[in-house]
Design a protein around this motif. Structure first.
Motif, PDB file in Angstrom:
ATOM      1  N   ILE A 219       0.821  -1.208   0.000  1.00 26.14           N
ATOM      2  CA  ILE A 219       0.000   0.000   0.000  1.00 26.14           C
ATOM      3  C   ILE A 219       0.859   1.263   0.000  1.00 26.14           C
ATOM      4  N   PRO A 222       3.461   1.880  -3.222  1.00 26.67           N
ATOM      5  CA  PRO A 222       2.770   2.198  -4.473  1.00 26.67           C
ATOM      6  C   PRO A 222       1.936   3.468  -4.393  1.00 26.67           C
ATOM      7  N   ALA A 223       1.278   3.693  -3.245  1.00 21.10           N
ATOM      8  CA  ALA A 223       0.427   4.877  -3.133  1.00 21.10           C
ATOM      9  C   ALA A 223       1.262   6.149  -3.172  1.00 21.10           C
ATOM     10  N   ARG A 298       2.451   3.605 -13.411  1.00 20.08           N
ATOM     11  CA  ARG A 298       1.396   3.539 -14.431  1.00 20.08           C
ATOM     12  C   ARG A 298       0.115   3.036 -13.776  1.00 20.08           C
ATOM     13  N   GLY A 299      -0.978   3.719 -14.100  1.00 19.62           N
ATOM     14  CA  GLY A 299      -2.247   3.293 -13.523  1.00 19.62           C
ATOM     15  C   GLY A 299      -2.534   3.900 -12.162  1.00 19.62           C
ATOM     16  N   THR A 300      -1.487   4.340 -11.464  1.00 18.78           N
ATOM     17  CA  THR A 300      -1.713   4.844 -10.114  1.00 18.78           C
ATOM     18  C   THR A 300      -2.547   6.113 -10.131  1.00 18.78           C
ATOM     19  N   ALA A 302      -4.593   7.086 -12.513  1.00 22.13           N
ATOM     20  CA  ALA A 302      -5.936   6.869 -13.048  1.00 22.13           C
ATOM     21  C   ALA A 302      -6.851   6.297 -11.979  1.00 22.13           C
ATOM     22  N   ASP A 303      -8.048   6.798 -11.923  1.00 20.01           N
ATOM     23  CA  ASP A 303      -8.982   6.265 -10.933  1.00 20.01           C
ATOM     24  C   ASP A 303     -10.372   6.221 -11.530  1.00 20.01           C
TER      25      ASP A 303
END
Lengths: 303, 268
Positions: A219, A222-223, A298-300, A302-303
């Motif tokens: 968590i 990456p966060a 990547r992707g982090t 985007a939500d």
């Protein structure tokens, strides 16, 4: 009546009886669409040309002004044509090595880069760990915040005498200067990232009863990745600043020392070539860290 | 129905801010039987989410106790899995990895890798999300995200499944589909479910009992409506069902009354 309605709805699309109005409209529509496509293509080409042409034009203009000034005031800063003439070997053969410090720029830059690699690498690891700790433990953050705020403003070279006195040798001193310069933005940004982890993710971790270790890797890291990479980018830029400056004082091989050495032998053209190398390498370092950040996170976003 | 699996006994929850105490829940008692589907409905800000968070263990009680199988709830845990309102999927993990994280945490010590994989896929299948297992949350729709959220919660095999306004952020059509999914899952795996909602139709459609909460501060349970309509339920059939309409009307009436109470009380 129903017959008429049917006729009205079918007649414009019927193929057996060509309707001159519909055919005309279709023609006009096709022409308008072709025009639209052509216009968009032209815009794209103009865009691309602008992206390449405008910087080239600007560089050309600057070189011309510089050349003109160099011709007008001989004996001052060498003009671009003089640089090209005097520093020919340096420009076109960055890989020569005649022993000692008489090497091509590639080798000088490589030495400096390896120092940055070690110093910055250590700073990245320690900075992320320290930042995560300070971001998690409130009292530790409160205790260290004033110290960090003061230390981070100390200029890189101001650390050099202390590190020389403590470490007694040039190489570790240079590494220490890079380390201490680049660690602060990494610590501070990691801390901000960790403190801003959304409560949702924390709740997920709580419901799953993740252990502190699991929480850190699954968590927290990456966060906080986007923030961490902001810190790393600032850090790598600062360490590149620090290495050039500290090598000037420490001597040996390295791009900073090279610049200082050429200054002592009044070879201005060589210095100009070295500056271009320093700038380009700094730019590449920054892009590399940014690209790595984009890849890792990547992707982090985007939500 | 059998004896209660979850019981809330005289729960008071106060929040303190700048030295001011605000009382959110005022003496709330409630029990849920095994396999029961309970909806909690109330106006926004009435403390229904706080009530769910108490059961989840995310909010401590000031007074009273929440008991799961006669043991006091002292903190969060997977036996009370939550489907959060905004899905709370981890955006850096794929759909599969999000569910796998829960599966690995709970069963990693007992099962081998292929068993863990099967378990993950089984839960994704329950919500029909296997086709998007390698997508990241950012690449799928809101409804799909919530499906994955449900799969993650179900994979923990909770004793009580907690749904915190799970469909609040979705459009009406998607919401309907997900309600059907939840109903179907509830029938199939006989889960005990506690759901927070502010949608009357949703509350009645899904629940065995609908708990109505009065307005906060100091919210308490105003009334409970028992929905006896047989399962499996069909939303179109229920429109013609007199009992269903009666339940619906009683809840709307309750909510309207309490809406009025607030607007009268506030200027004073």
């Amino acid at each position: 009546m129903p017959f008429e309605v049917q006729k009205m709805t079918t007649s414009p699309v019927s193929e057996s009886v060509p309707d001159p109005v519909a055919a005309q409209a279709e023609k006009l529509l096709a022409a308008a669409q072709a025009k639209q496509i052509a216009a968009s293509k032209r815009r794209k080409i103009a865009d691309k040309a602008g992206n390449v042409l405008m910087p080239l034009l600007t560089i050309g203009l600057l070189l011309a002004v510089w050349e003109g000034l160099g011709q007008a005031f001989p004996g001052g800063l060498p003009s671009p044509s003089m640089v090209l003439m005097e520093a020919q070997e340096l420009i076109f053969n960055p890989f020569y090595d005649r022993g000692g410090v008489d090497k091509g720029l590639f080798w000088h830059v490589l030495t400096s880069l390896s120092r940055v690699g070690i110093g910055f690498g250590l700073a990245a690891v320690c900075g992320v760990l320290l930042g995560s700790f300070l971001g998690t433990v409130e009292w530790a953050r409160k205790g260290t915040d004033p110290i960090i705020q003061v230390l981070r403003t100390v200029p890189p070279l101001a650390w050099l005498p202390i590190s020389l006195a403590a470490l007694r040798e040039a190489q570790p001193s240079a590494l220490f200067v890079i380390f201490i310069t680049s660690i602060w933005p990494i610590v501070i940004n990691t801390m901000v990232g960790v403190r801003n982890i959304p409560q949702d993710y924390v709740n997920v971790a709580k419901v799953l009863r993740l252990t502190p270790g699991e929480y850190f890797f699954k968590i927290m890291l990456p966060a906080a990745t986007p923030h961490i990479f902001t810190g790393l980018r600032i850090g790598v830029g600062m360490s590149w600043l620090a290495i050039v400056a500290s090598e000037m004082l420490l001597g040996g091989v390295g791009i900073g020392f090279f610049i200082w050495d050429q200054y002592n032998s009044s070879r201005m053209s060589d210095i100009i070539v070295a500056l271009i190398w320093v700038g380009l390498v700094g730019f590449i370092l920054d892009r590399l860290v940014a690209l790595l950040g984009q890849y890792v996170s990547r992707g982090t976003a985007a939500d | 129905m059998s004896k209660p699996i979850l019981s809330l006994e005289n729960i008071y929850v106060d929040f303190e801010r700048d030295g001011v105490i605000s009382q959110v829940l005022d003496n709330v008692s409630l029990s849920i039987n095994k396999g029961e589907f309970l909806s909690i409905i109330g106006h926004s800000g009435c403390g229904k989410s706080t009530l769910l968070n108490v059961v989840a263990g995310l909010v401590p009680v000031t007074l009273g106790a929440a008991l799961l199988e006669n043991r006091e709830i002292t903190g969060p845990g997977p036996e009370r899995a939550v489907v959060f309102q905004n899905h709370s999927l981890l955006p850096w993990m794929t759909v599969y990895e999000n569910v796998r994280l829960a599966v690995a945490k709970l069963y990693g010590a007992k099962e081998n890798l292929s068993q863990l994989h099967d378990r993950t896929m089984r839960n994704l299948e329950l919500v029909k999300m296997t086709h998007a297992k390698d997508k990241r949350p950012g690449e799928i729709s809101g409804g799909m995200k919530q499906r994955v959220g449900i799969a993650r919660a179900l994979s923990m095999e909770p004793k009580v499944l907690l749904l915190d306004e799970p469909f609040g952020a979705l459009d009406a059509l998607t919401r309907g589909h997900l309600q059907d999914t939840v109903m179907e899952l509830h029938d199939r795996i006989k889960a005990t479910v506690l759901m927070i909602t502010h949608d009357v139709d949703e509350a009645v459609l899904l629940a065995d009992r609908v708990v109505m909460m009065t307005n906060g501060p100091k919210a308490r349970i105003g009334d409970i409506v028992e929905v006896k309509s047989p399962r499996p339920r069909d939303r179109r059939e229920l429109l013609k069902d007199a009992h269903f309409q009666d339940c619906r009307r009683r809840i709307v009436q309750f909510l309207e009354q309490h809406d009025h109470a607030v607007s009268v009380a506030e200027p004073a």
